[in-house]
Design an enzyme around this catalytic site. Structure first.
Site, PDB file in Angstrom:
ATOM      1  N   HIS A   1       0.812  -1.223   0.000  1.00  0.00           N
ATOM      2  CA  HIS A   1       0.000   0.000   0.000  1.00  0.00           C
ATOM      3  C   HIS A   1       0.839   1.265   0.000  1.00  0.00           C
ATOM      4  CE1 HIS A   1      -3.129  -2.838   0.322  1.00  0.00           C
ATOM      5  NE2 HIS A   1      -3.923  -1.889  -0.117  1.00  0.00           N
TER       6      HIS A   1
ATOM      7  N   ARG B   1     -10.733   1.887  -0.548  1.00  0.00           N
ATOM      8  CA  ARG B   1     -10.180   0.914   0.415  1.00  0.00           C
ATOM      9  C   ARG B   1     -10.505   1.397   1.832  1.00  0.00           C
ATOM     10  NH1 ARG B   1      -5.841   0.712  -3.775  1.00  0.00           N
ATOM     11  NH2 ARG B   1      -5.512  -1.484  -4.290  1.00  0.00           N
TER      12      ARG B   1
ATOM     13  N   ARG C   1     -15.406  -0.629  -0.588  1.00  0.00           N
ATOM     14  CA  ARG C   1     -15.077  -2.007  -0.222  1.00  0.00           C
ATOM     15  C   ARG C   1     -15.125  -2.109   1.299  1.00  0.00           C
ATOM     16  NH1 ARG C   1      -9.477  -4.385  -1.919  1.00  0.00           N
ATOM     17  NH2 ARG C   1      -8.763  -2.995  -0.272  1.00  0.00           N
TER      18      ARG C   1
ATOM     19  N   GLU D   1     -10.475 -12.379  -6.151  1.00  0.00           N
ATOM     20  CA  GLU D   1      -9.038 -12.229  -5.914  1.00  0.00           C
ATOM     21  C   GLU D   1      -8.426 -13.466  -5.283  1.00  0.00           C
ATOM     22  OE1 GLU D   1      -8.516  -8.741  -3.450  1.00  0.00           O
ATOM     23  OE2 GLU D   1     -10.154  -9.284  -2.121  1.00  0.00           O
TER      24      GLU D   1
ATOM     25  N   ASN E   1      -4.064  -7.749  -7.695  1.00  0.00           N
ATOM     26  CA  ASN E   1      -2.884  -7.752  -6.814  1.00  0.00           C
ATOM     27  C   ASN E   1      -2.893  -9.024  -5.974  1.00  0.00           C
ATOM     28  OD1 ASN E   1      -2.560  -5.173  -7.779  1.00  0.00           O
ATOM     29  ND2 ASN E   1      -3.502  -4.200  -6.007  1.00  0.00           N
ATOM     30  N   ASP E   2      -4.049  -9.293  -5.374  1.00  0.00           N
ATOM     31  CA  ASP E   2      -4.138 -10.508  -4.562  1.00  0.00           C
ATOM     32  C   ASP E   2      -4.255 -11.746  -5.435  1.00  0.00           C
ATOM     33  OD1 ASP E   2      -3.842  -9.890  -1.833  1.00  0.00           O
ATOM     34  OD2 ASP E   2      -5.754  -8.826  -1.889  1.00  0.00           O
TER      35      ASP E   2
ATOM     36  N   ARG F   1       2.954 -10.670  -2.054  1.00  0.00           N
ATOM     37  CA  ARG F   1       3.065  -9.432  -2.843  1.00  0.00           C
ATOM     38  C   ARG F   1       3.972  -8.383  -2.218  1.00  0.00           C
ATOM     39  NH1 ARG F   1      -3.139  -7.160  -2.352  1.00  0.00           N
ATOM     40  NH2 ARG F   1      -2.309  -5.050  -2.485  1.00  0.00           N
TER      41      ARG F   1
ATOM     42  N   CYS G   1      -9.600  -4.065 -10.852  1.00  0.00           N
ATOM     43  CA  CYS G   1      -9.212  -3.049  -9.852  1.00  0.00           C
ATOM     44  C   CYS G   1      -7.750  -3.119  -9.424  1.00  0.00           C
ATOM     45  CB  CYS G   1     -10.058  -3.208  -8.595  1.00  0.00           C
ATOM     46  SG  CYS G   1     -11.731  -2.709  -8.849  1.00  0.00           S
TER      47      CYS G   1
HETATM   48  C1  PEP Z   1      -6.292  -6.272  -5.307  1.00  0.00           C
HETATM   49  O1  PEP Z   1      -6.057  -7.196  -4.521  1.00  0.00           O
HETATM   50  O2  PEP Z   1      -5.952  -6.281  -6.486  1.00  0.00           O
HETATM   51  C2  PEP Z   1      -7.023  -5.079  -4.857  1.00  0.00           C
HETATM   52  C3  PEP Z   1      -7.524  -4.233  -5.719  1.00  0.00           C
HETATM   53  O3  PEP Z   1      -7.134  -4.838  -3.545  1.00  0.00           O
HETATM   54  P1  PEP Z   1      -5.920  -4.520  -2.547  1.00  0.00           P
HETATM   55  O4  PEP Z   1      -4.736  -4.097  -3.374  1.00  0.00           O
HETATM   56  O5  PEP Z   1      -6.410  -3.466  -1.634  1.00  0.00           O
HETATM   57  O6  PEP Z   1      -5.705  -5.832  -1.841  1.00  0.00           O
HETATM   58 MG    MG Z   2      -7.026  -7.364  -2.619  1.00  0.00          MG
END
Ligand code: PEP
Ligand code: MG
Length: 600
Positions: free
Chosen positions: A194, A302, A339, A438, A461-462, A472, A509
């Site tokens: 983040h 978020r 979310r 995800e 991302n997840d 990650r 996303c």
């Molecule tokens: C993701 O996991 O791609 C996502 C958009 O949420 P975050 O990055 O907050 O886990």
């Molecule tokens: Mg995520």
């Protein structure tokens, strides 16, 4: 004095841009404290009390600065510090110990702090365990005031600071004077942490994953930071600095099109197909960037950032309502997808019910935590429904891995909807429900899950983290975090096909949406809704304008035939570079597969 030798380091470039500046080591204050015998005990007691008063004043001033800089909802972090300073039992114990031991206040305070920190660190509950850093922060401030040192101040620093640290959490942004910060270099972290996401949002060049960097750099050293390729040079030679200056003058530091589009304007492909580009945001102050960059709403808010460092573990209904209301009103008439709390992994230390976990990314996080700590979930949903009277709001449930989680969440959501309808009446609006896709299990039961919700949000991302079993945020395995891995591509293609078959809206996303090459691939797979950090929207808008939709389809079909990420990478970057008449090479690096352990 001889010039310091130049040293070159490589990490991961996680936020683009090249900057020259001075290193500023961002570490908690460490000092050697000695025990001293004191004769005049009452003078020592008064010295301690003066330090407490000075600390209170400084925290109050810091609080208003923080609220001004990143939003009023974040001032509560400092309220918690003020409460600790006012803790009567702790202060009277320290005063008693000064009187009994005839020791200096610094020594007595250090002993009390060590004991408290140890006690907190041994707690089962992760939320309370994490609070030990608050105690250290408060004690550090009192020690500074006792020593007569001036608390760390940004006042006399020049405007070219590059923060160098082992770690830097999202809340640390509140403690720095952002206009004076040119970049960030961290020993930890990865592209999708983040902190990296926020850096990209702030256009702050950043490099992460530089192991043992701190022992090679001193505050004040000159740094040349390249957030595109991950190179950091300590004490670059004058010839090197000159060469970089000339390069920057010739090409410009940032991609060509940063020109804003009108709020909410859809992007168009070369043949006129409309593509919705929404913004991902964490904090309210990003809303103006989202609007200026022409976002067609917020694709992902978020909400966990509201919970971060909150003294109670979660914000009350009214506090959340104020934030959601502002989101709804400012983005109106465009939608805002909130979310629900996605605590866990590296994001939020915990909530009161967030128990100790060995492996938080796979533990009680996202929807699992919300269904476990139902009271907090009900409060959040109530705030969301109340805010629906002020604009277009959507709910997104994170980390869905089973259909039962959606069923259970829907029962709770329906209860709250009825309760809110009773009090606000017809002003309550329909709030569409979405699920984050995800987790691999969600991909393979997509048909079943999709029928239960109004839309889907793909959290790549997840998804990449879980699909490829690569943490990650761990720089040691960053080379395995490959967005172009053929498995990831097939997974996304499957999602696009199932969503199309069910006529279910689907939005990407994750961070890949903001990469121009990847955006072309997603378009070709059939995704027409992307959400990304607001400042990437103008570039993606401009790239899409160069791409006919049929051509993107052919590109995606061909990309899906390769068996290595390297082949996909070579094909994709070559073919897109021919369609877009300006240099996108800095974006190619973001998705380039690395060769092996530690890459370069
Ligand atoms: C993701 O996991 O791609 C996502 C958009 O949420 P975050 O990055 O907050 O886990
Ligand atoms: Mg995520």
């Amino acid at each position: 004095m001889a010039a310091k030798p130049e040293k070159v380091f490589y990490g991961s470039g996680v936020s683009a841009g090249v900057v020259l500046g001075q290193a500023l080591k961002f570490e908690s204050h460490t000092r050697l404290l000695l025990k001293v015998h004191v004769d005049d005990i009452e003078a020592e007691v008064r010295r301690y009390l003066r330090a407490i008063e000075a600390s209170k004043e400084q925290f109050k001033a810091l609080k208003s600065q923080l609220e001004e800089k990143v939003g009023s909802e974040h001032g509560i972090i400092l309220d918690a510090h003020l409460l600790m300073l006012e803790d009567r039992s702790l202060n009277s114990e320290i005063l008693e110990n000064i009187r009994n031991s005839h020791a200096n206040a610094e020594w007595v305070l250090m002993q009390a702090t060590d004991q408290l920190v140890q006690a907190y660190q041994s707690l089962e509950d992760e939320y309370f365990r994490e609070r030990h850093s608050d105690i250290e922060h408060v004690a550090d401030r009192i020690q500074l005031n006792l020593s007569g040192d001036r608390p760390f101040s940004w006042e006399h620093l020049s405007g070219d600071q590059i923060i160098v640290s082992r770690e830097f959490s999202p809340s640390d942004f509140a403690t720095v004077d952002l206009p004076k910060v040119r970049g960030l270099v961290l020993e930890s972290g990865g592209r999708t942490s983040h902190t990296s996401i926020i850096c990209r949002g702030l256009l702050l060049p950043a490099v992460t994953g530089l192991r043992d960097f701190l022992s090679h750099v001193a505050t004040g050293d000159t740094l040349l930071l390249n957030g595109d390729d991950g190179q950091v040079i300590v004490n670059p030679t004058p010839a090197r600095i000159e060469a970089v200056r000339r390069r920057l003058e010739a090409f410009g530091a940032y991609p060509p099109d940063s020109s804003p589009a009108q709020f909410g304007t859809a992007a168009l492909t070369k043949d006129g197909t409309a593509i919705s580009l929404r913004a991902n945001t964490e904090m309210l102050h990003e809303l103006s960037a989202a609007k200026n960059c022409g976002a067609a709403g917020i694709g992902l808010f978020r909400s966990e950032f509201l919970y971060f460092g909150h003294p109670q573990g979660y914000p009350e209904m009214e506090e959340q309502l104020a934030v959601y209301r502002r989101l709804a009103r400012e983005m109106s008439p465009y939608p805002v997808a909130i979310r629900t709390l996605d605590a866990g992994s590296e994001k939020v230390g915990g909530s009161p019910d967030f128990t100790q976990q060995e492996n938080p990314s796979m533990g009680l996080r996202g929807i699992r935590l919300s269904l476990y700590a139902r009271d907090a979930f009900l409060i959040q949903i109530e705030a969301i429904f109340r805010a629906s009277c002020d604009g277009r709001i959507e709910i997104v449930l994170p980390m869905i891995s089973t259909i039962e989680e959606i069923w259970q969440a829907k029962i709770l959501i329906d209860q709250v909807r009825s309760k809110v309808r009773e009090s606000v009446g017809p002003a309550i609006q329909a709030v569409p429900l979405g699920a984050m896709i995800e987790v691999p299990a969600a991909v393979f039961s997509l048909e079943v899950l999709a029928k239960e919700v109004d839309f889907l949000c793909v959290g790549t991302n997840d998804l990449i983290q879980y699909m490829l079993a690569v943490d990650r945020g761990n720089p040691q395995v960053a080379y395995l975090f490959q967005p172009l891995h053929p498995t990831v591509l097939h997974c996304l293609d499957h999602i696009a096909k199932v969503a199309k078959g069910l006529n279910k809206p689907v939005r990407i996303c994750g961070e890949i949406s903001s990469n121009p090459f990847y955006a072309v691939l997603l378009l070709g797979m059939g995704f027409t809704q992307l959400s990304m950090n607001p400042l990437s929207i103008p570039t993606i808008r401009r790239v899409l304008r160069e791409i006919p939709i049929d051509v993107s389809r052919q590109i995606a079909l061909k990309a899906l035939t390769f068996i290595t990420a390297q082949e996909v990478y070579e094909y994709l970057t070559n073919v897109v570079a021919k369609l877009v008449p300006w240099d996108l090479s800095s974006y190619a690096k973001e998705i380039a597969p690395q060769n092996g352990r530690n890459g370069k």
